[in-house]
Design a protein around this motif. Structure first.
Motif, PDB file in Angstrom:
ATOM      1  N   GLU A   1       0.726  -1.079   0.105  1.00  0.00           N
ATOM      2  CA  GLU A   1      -0.279   0.002   0.204  1.00  0.00           C
ATOM      3  C   GLU A   1       0.550   1.480  -0.397  1.00  0.00           C
ATOM      4  N   THR A   2       1.716   2.056  -1.166  1.00  0.00           N
ATOM      5  CA  THR A   2       2.115   3.032  -1.811  1.00  0.00           C
ATOM      6  C   THR A   2       2.043   4.193  -1.037  1.00  0.00           C
ATOM      7  N   GLY A   3       0.804   4.630  -0.704  1.00  0.00           N
ATOM      8  CA  GLY A   3       0.051   5.270   0.536  1.00  0.00           C
ATOM      9  C   GLY A   3       1.249   5.700   1.651  1.00  0.00           C
ATOM     10  N   LEU A   4       1.543   4.992   2.135  1.00  0.00           N
ATOM     11  CA  LEU A   4       2.254   4.790   3.735  1.00  0.00           C
ATOM     12  C   LEU A   4       3.042   5.037   3.135  1.00  0.00           C
ATOM     13  N   LYS A   5       4.132   5.482   2.592  1.00  0.00           N
ATOM     14  CA  LYS A   5       5.388   5.766   1.897  1.00  0.00           C
ATOM     15  C   LYS A   5       4.841   7.021   2.486  1.00  0.00           C
ATOM     16  N   GLY A   6       3.904   7.799   2.254  1.00  0.00           N
ATOM     17  CA  GLY A   6       3.871   9.434   2.156  1.00  0.00           C
ATOM     18  C   GLY A   6       3.416  10.004   3.554  1.00  0.00           C
ATOM     19  N   ASP A   7       3.098   8.362   4.313  1.00  0.00           N
ATOM     20  CA  ASP A   7       2.812   8.954   5.453  1.00  0.00           C
ATOM     21  C   ASP A   7       3.313   8.781   6.841  1.00  0.00           C
ATOM     22  N   TYR A   8       4.269   7.496   6.217  1.00  0.00           N
ATOM     23  CA  TYR A   8       5.548   8.275   7.336  1.00  0.00           C
ATOM     24  C   TYR A   8       6.761   7.908   6.538  1.00  0.00           C
ATOM     25  N   ALA A   9       6.685   8.817   5.737  1.00  0.00           N
ATOM     26  CA  ALA A   9       8.383   9.128   4.143  1.00  0.00           C
ATOM     27  C   ALA A   9       9.284   9.030   4.928  1.00  0.00           C
ATOM     28  N   THR A  10       9.234  10.303   6.312  1.00  0.00           N
ATOM     29  CA  THR A  10      11.121  10.458   7.241  1.00  0.00           C
ATOM     30  C   THR A  10      11.297   9.286   7.385  1.00  0.00           C
TER      31      THR A  10
ATOM     32  N   LEU B   1      -9.308  -6.223   4.078  1.00  0.00           N
ATOM     33  CA  LEU B   1      -9.439  -4.821   4.280  1.00  0.00           C
ATOM     34  C   LEU B   1      -8.119  -4.053   2.997  1.00  0.00           C
ATOM     35  N   THR B   2      -7.818  -2.725   3.590  1.00  0.00           N
ATOM     36  CA  THR B   2      -7.482  -2.160   3.169  1.00  0.00           C
ATOM     37  C   THR B   2      -6.391  -1.383   4.482  1.00  0.00           C
ATOM     38  N   TYR B   3      -4.966  -1.398   4.980  1.00  0.00           N
ATOM     39  CA  TYR B   3      -5.237  -0.100   5.668  1.00  0.00           C
ATOM     40  C   TYR B   3      -5.906   1.580   5.855  1.00  0.00           C
ATOM     41  N   THR B   4      -5.206   2.024   4.722  1.00  0.00           N
ATOM     42  CA  THR B   4      -5.653   2.848   4.135  1.00  0.00           C
ATOM     43  C   THR B   4      -6.680   3.724   2.990  1.00  0.00           C
ATOM     44  N   ASP B   5      -7.436   4.807   3.380  1.00  0.00           N
ATOM     45  CA  ASP B   5      -8.191   5.501   2.388  1.00  0.00           C
ATOM     46  C   ASP B   5      -8.372   4.865   1.109  1.00  0.00           C
ATOM     47  N   THR B   6      -7.025   5.400   0.321  1.00  0.00           N
ATOM     48  CA  THR B   6      -6.552   5.418  -0.868  1.00  0.00           C
ATOM     49  C   THR B   6      -6.698   4.231  -1.296  1.00  0.00           C
ATOM     50  N   ALA B   7      -6.207   3.004  -0.903  1.00  0.00           N
ATOM     51  CA  ALA B   7      -6.739   1.774  -1.111  1.00  0.00           C
ATOM     52  C   ALA B   7      -7.732   1.261  -1.331  1.00  0.00           C
TER      53      ALA B   7
ATOM     54  N   LYS C   1     -10.275   2.555  -1.835  1.00  0.00           N
ATOM     55  CA  LYS C   1     -11.207   3.147  -3.145  1.00  0.00           C
ATOM     56  C   LYS C   1     -10.400   2.791  -4.175  1.00  0.00           C
ATOM     57  N   LYS C   2      -9.504   2.663  -3.945  1.00  0.00           N
ATOM     58  CA  LYS C   2      -8.933   2.002  -5.022  1.00  0.00           C
ATOM     59  C   LYS C   2      -9.272   0.620  -5.378  1.00  0.00           C
ATOM     60  N   THR C   3      -9.091  -0.610  -4.674  1.00  0.00           N
ATOM     61  CA  THR C   3      -9.327  -2.081  -4.724  1.00  0.00           C
ATOM     62  C   THR C   3     -10.885  -1.677  -4.502  1.00  0.00           C
ATOM     63  N   GLY C   4     -10.968  -1.052  -3.913  1.00  0.00           N
ATOM     64  CA  GLY C   4     -13.244  -1.755  -3.169  1.00  0.00           C
ATOM     65  C   GLY C   4     -13.135  -1.989  -2.605  1.00  0.00           C
ATOM     66  N   LEU C   5     -12.045  -2.438  -1.197  1.00  0.00           N
ATOM     67  CA  LEU C   5     -12.520  -3.329  -0.155  1.00  0.00           C
ATOM     68  C   LEU C   5     -12.622  -2.066   0.996  1.00  0.00           C
ATOM     69  N   PRO C   6     -13.062  -2.874   2.001  1.00  0.00           N
ATOM     70  CA  PRO C   6     -13.446  -1.792   3.302  1.00  0.00           C
ATOM     71  C   PRO C   6     -12.193  -1.787   4.247  1.00  0.00           C
ATOM     72  N   GLN C   7     -11.823  -0.003   4.461  1.00  0.00           N
ATOM     73  CA  GLN C   7     -10.151   0.763   5.550  1.00  0.00           C
ATOM     74  C   GLN C   7     -10.500  -0.169   6.859  1.00  0.00           C
ATOM     75  N   ILE C   8      -9.434  -0.584   7.456  1.00  0.00           N
ATOM     76  CA  ILE C   8      -9.905  -1.774   8.605  1.00  0.00           C
ATOM     77  C   ILE C   8     -10.102  -0.420   9.599  1.00  0.00           C
ATOM     78  N   HIS C   9     -11.027  -0.741  10.655  1.00  0.00           N
ATOM     79  CA  HIS C   9     -12.147  -0.086  11.138  1.00  0.00           C
ATOM     80  C   HIS C   9     -12.388  -1.000  12.407  1.00  0.00           C
ATOM     81  N   LEU C  10     -11.296  -0.711  13.367  1.00  0.00           N
ATOM     82  CA  LEU C  10     -11.465  -1.831  14.871  1.00  0.00           C
ATOM     83  C   LEU C  10     -12.547  -1.203  15.541  1.00  0.00           C
ATOM     84  N   LEU C  11     -13.160  -0.666  15.102  1.00  0.00           N
ATOM     85  CA  LEU C  11     -15.264  -0.579  15.868  1.00  0.00           C
ATOM     86  C   LEU C  11     -16.131  -1.303  15.409  1.00  0.00           C
ATOM     87  N   SER C  12     -15.555  -1.605  14.220  1.00  0.00           N
ATOM     88  CA  SER C  12     -16.479  -2.629  13.315  1.00  0.00           C
ATOM     89  C   SER C  12     -16.434  -4.313  13.696  1.00  0.00           C
TER      90      SER C  12
END
Length: 889
Positions: free
Chosen positions: A517-526, A583-589, A591-602
């Protein structure tokens, strides 16, 4: 005249924060149970407070009238700088829907800087409870004095050129792009030039959006499609979507301020460069992504520590801000004050000068008449904003719960921005720098994402790093997660695996990397870009080898800390769900895959993850098995952790399993109500943290204020200071004296020497130009950012000329104005003593001539230049206050 207007405008921007809350001794009993419920309407929420149905409102109140009224009724009212609003612009130059996007043109975006009526928004929409900004930085940021010149430059340009200039820029851009004006509207290729404006509806951003839309529609002659959305609807279009789909042109973006730190280059990098995924496109592969190479190169150098000293560091920051303003993908409008309300008798608030008050330490230290309290928020769980510790928790509404259930270890101290702080000294660290690099030892571990494996450095060859940070996390083996398992070294490796595995896509022409999930590289780039290896030292200590460098060791330590607030077994459950395409970790993934984003209250998602985890009980995921092989975990411990997480869910029906002072014991999805209960036997005392972060008072008297000649070492002032009633020393107080040249506004810090306990001397540096100077002294208690201040306007001239026949002295001391300024009063009398109270929110003058309301700073008129001097003085006080943060070390 132009200079005067510019100064006056900046002065209006720099009115200090004046919270209403006054610190009091803790009263009542320690709160053990907190229920948070959804009340969307602020009026209804306030009524519930007045009726005693709830005891606190977690969401901000913006009305000063409401705040003052509630305070008069005995309620606790905390005023805090905790909001930031701006316009986000879509710069996509390729629209998949064939739409013409005028804001792909840089000049058209730049025009918006002149079309946003900042002062009008502050005065009318925010009723003065905000101030206009051109960047995200505010006077409370430690770095503000170092970017003040760039901010002043653009603020002056915007003010002097005005709306007419912006309208002309936009019209020129439209003509350049081939649009024509027909019957009072712009057209291109036979279609109206349309702006799709996503306008948030829940707060003042609706008014801001409507006001800008009116300008674009009625004065710029564009067709505006006003798309009103709440946060979840806006989020799905703006942040989860591809900018190249051109579903939006503008968005009323808002940010919640949760703290501050010294050397905050992160704001410049996040808001103006693309290297961390903060710009449209969000670094999601397959999306249209904005990038400016010059800005990105500077941001990368900052992030890699490619500078020799602080001068170079701030020069790069200023260049990014300068270019970012011109690129205008973000158009900043205002920093906003917010009011937070609690019932009479509630105490124990731990406050930051720049953040909302609902932090980890407030929750753990909260006292009330009873040990159970009810609170309200606009939302508890806000639809569309998933809760998970990897790519979730990105909304402001869930923040109080996250703060309550997690424990930080190496971070910035919230009372003064000091870097590398550990609450109650529960962690220590040391930094070893390379010269220029260090050899990474062979027994250190590195993660090979292509092989999906932890490997010893000796197995892959030679590695080098710029520095090594050794952490001793003293709570390891003592701190328990909410599922009852004990936090150990193994837990530190879980988020490391997740980030280093999923941020990289190792797909080939014939294989697909299921863990990407390459979007994580931006979130934690440093962290991701600079992490090299990790070495286990003992059961509580590790050494992280890194390529991240900085002038401040504390900043390195907090940036590269591997601490986690969530257990390995939770990371394993999430990992199994993602790699199995559930499931996916990120919202961008998502939307891209059509899978739900992990939600620990679900419940459905939690059950799915626990089933996968149970299947792995006897056959752990590969990375967990590797930790077992390395001796960081045993099979028995792994199986016990699986059982513990399942047991937690069976009892509490959620998987929000942290390590903080409170745990989530229930969540009612139908009514959006969550219950938090205090963790018993938590290994850190609330009293210890409260004592460490307690407000401190300072009393200061400035004597013998004189400047005669431009000679190095000339004594300028004697300063008497006390901290909490005791003579101040260099260990308990930070004393700063500053001269600002009133011709070019260049600031010069004076040498401060402690003469004896309680007395300091300020001395003149060498070779200052002649002329008038604003002279100010500011004394801070160490660890708390409420100062006592002194100001005066002085004249500096050259030493007298000496001849063989005559010696003539031309010494001149000018005392044009002597001003004592506090956070609530400004006077033009000549007192020389100020007193900062023990309140974290107010500094009071010993002899004020006028006291303003809690939200105002007023000046007594005196002479034709009084307004100018008052404006200058306000600037100086802010400069010094911010400089204290950045120069403390």
């Amino acid at each position: 005249m132009k200079k005067y207007l510019s100064l006056l405008l900046i002065a209006l921007m720099l009115i200090p924060v004046v919270p209403l809350y006054h610190a009091t001794a803790q009263q009542g009993t320690l709160v053990n149970k907190i229920t948070i419920q959804r009340i969307e309407d602020d009026g209804t929420a306030i009524q519930s407070l007045q009726n005693g149905e709830t005891q606190a409102r977690l969401f901000r109140i913006r009305s000063i009238d409401t705040a003052v009224k509630l305070q008069s009724q005995g309620f606790t009212v905390i005023k805090s700088l905790s909001g930031l609003v701006n316009i986000l612009v879509n710069p996509a130059n390729e629209c998949s829907n064939g739409m013409f996007n005028i804001f792909a043109d840089r000049e058209a975006r730049f025009a918006l800087q002149f079309l946003v009526p900042r002062k009008q928004i502050v005065n009318n929409i925010y009723q003065g409870e905000a101030y206009p900004v051109v960047f995200s930085y505010t006077p409370l940021d430690p770095d503000y004095p170092y970017i003040l010149g760039t901010a002043l430059k653009w603020q002056s340009i915007v003010e002097s050129k005005g709306k007419a200039y912006g309208l002309q820029l936009l019209a020129d851009a439209l003509k350049r792009e081939g649009a024509t004006l027909q019957n009072g509207k712009w057209y291109k290729d036979g279609k109206p030039v349309t702006v799709k404006f996503i306008i948030r509806t829940e707060d003042a951003r609706k008014d801001i959006g409507d006001q800008l839309a009116d300008v674009l529609e009625k004065e710029a002659n564009l067709t505006v499609d006003r798309i009103y959305k709440d946060f979840s609807g806006a989020f799905q279009i703006v942040y989860a979507g591809n900018p190249g789909d051109c579903e939006w042109s503008l968005y009323t973006e808002g940010w919640g301020i949760t703290g501050m730190t010294k050397y905050n280059y992160g704001d410049a990098v996040w808001f103006y460069s693309s290297i961390w995924g903060g710009m449209p496109g969000w670094l999601e592969s397959g999306y249209w992504n904005y990038a400016n190479k010059t800005i990105d190169d500077l941001a990368t150098k900052l992030d890699n520590g490619e500078y020799k000293n602080l001068d170079e560091f701030y020069a790069m920051m200023n260049k990014i801000l300068d270019l970012g303003f011109q690129e205008s993908v973000r158009v900043f409008i205002a920093a906003t004050y917010d009011f937070y309300i609690a019932a009479p008798g509630m105490s124990g608030f731990i406050l930051s000068p720049k953040a909302q008050p609902w932090n980890t330490f407030t929750f753990m230290n909260l006292h009330y008449k009873t040990d159970t309290v009810k609170m309200s928020n606009r939302y508890v769980y806000a639809t569309g904003w998933a809760w998970n510790p990897v790519g979730g928790w990105q909304d402001f509404y869930s923040r109080p719960v996250v703060e309550a259930v997690t424990w930080p270890e190496v971070t910035s101290r919230l009372t003064d921005g000091e870097t590398g702080w550990s609450p109650a000294n529960t962690a220590t660290w040391s930094v070893q720098r390379g010269n220029p690099v260090l050899q990474v030892p062979g027994d250190a571990l590195v993660y090979d994402h292509a092989a999906h494996a932890w490997k010893h450095v000796s197995d892959i060859g030679t590695l080098k790093a710029k520095d090594a940070i050794t952490y001793n996390f003293k709570l390891l083996g003592k701190l328990k997660f909410h599922d009852g398992t004990t936090e150990t070294l193994a837990d530190l490796f879980a988020p490391l695996y997740t980030l280093m595995e999923y941020a990289f896509d190792d797909s080939t022409n014939t294989t697909t990397d299921a863990r990407a999930e390459t979007g994580l590289k931006g979130d934690y780039a440093t962290f991701i870009n600079n992490f090299v290896a990790i070495k286990v030292v003992n059961s509580t200590a590790v050494t992280v080898y890194s390529n991240f460098t900085h002038v401040d060791d504390g900043y390195i330590a907090q940036t590269m800390s591997p601490w986690t607030s969530f257990p390995l077994e939770l990371y394993a459950a999430m990992d199994l769900a993602v790699r199995n395409h559930k499931l996916t970790y990120t919202d961008t993934a998502a939307k891209k895959t059509g899978l739900p984003q992990i939600h620990l209250l679900s419940p459905d998602q939690d059950t799915e993850m626990l089933n996968l985890l149970d299947q792995a009980k006897n056959n752990p995921p590969d990375w967990v098995q590797q930790l077992i092989n390395l001796g960081l975990l045993t099979m028995d411990e792994w199986q016990a952790r699986v059982d513990a997480l399942k047991a937690f869910y069976n009892e509490y029906h959620n998987l929000v399993v942290g390590n903080g002072p409170f745990k989530v014991t229930s969540y009612d999805a139908t009514n959006d109500v969550i219950t938090l209960e205090r963790v018993q036997n938590f290994p850190v005392s609330p009293d210890a943290v409260a004592a460490e972060l307690a407000p401190k008072s300072v009393d200061m008297t400035v004597k013998s204020v004189d400047i005669a000649y431009n000679t190095k070492g000339t004594p300028v002032a004697l300063i008497d200071a006390k901290i909490n009633g005791k003579p101040a020393t260099t260990d308990t107080a930070m004393v700063y004296a500053l001269l600002v040249n009133l011709n070019n506004y260049k600031a010069t810090f004076l040498k401060i020497t402690q003469v004896k306990p309680g007395e300091f001397k300020a001395e003149l540096p060498a070779n200052l130009p002649e002329g008038q100077y604003a002279f100010a002294v500011l004394t801070y208690p160490v660890g708390y950012s409420v100062p006592a201040t002194f100001q005066k306007v002085l004249t500096l001239q050259a030493p007298p000329q000496t001849t063989t026949s005559t010696t003539t002295s031309t010494t001149t001391t000018t005392t044009t104005t002597s001003t004592t300024t506090s956070s609530t009063t400004t006077t033009t009398s000549t007192p020389t003593q100020t007193t900062s109270t023990t309140s974290p929110t107010q500094t009071t003058s010993s002899t004020p001539t006028q006291t303003s309301s809690p939200s105002q700073t007023t000046a007594k008129k005196g002479g034709s230049n009084a307004a100018l001097w008052a404006s200058i003085i306000i600037i100086i006080i802010i400069i010094i206050g911010a400089a204290w943060y950045a120069m403390k070390k």
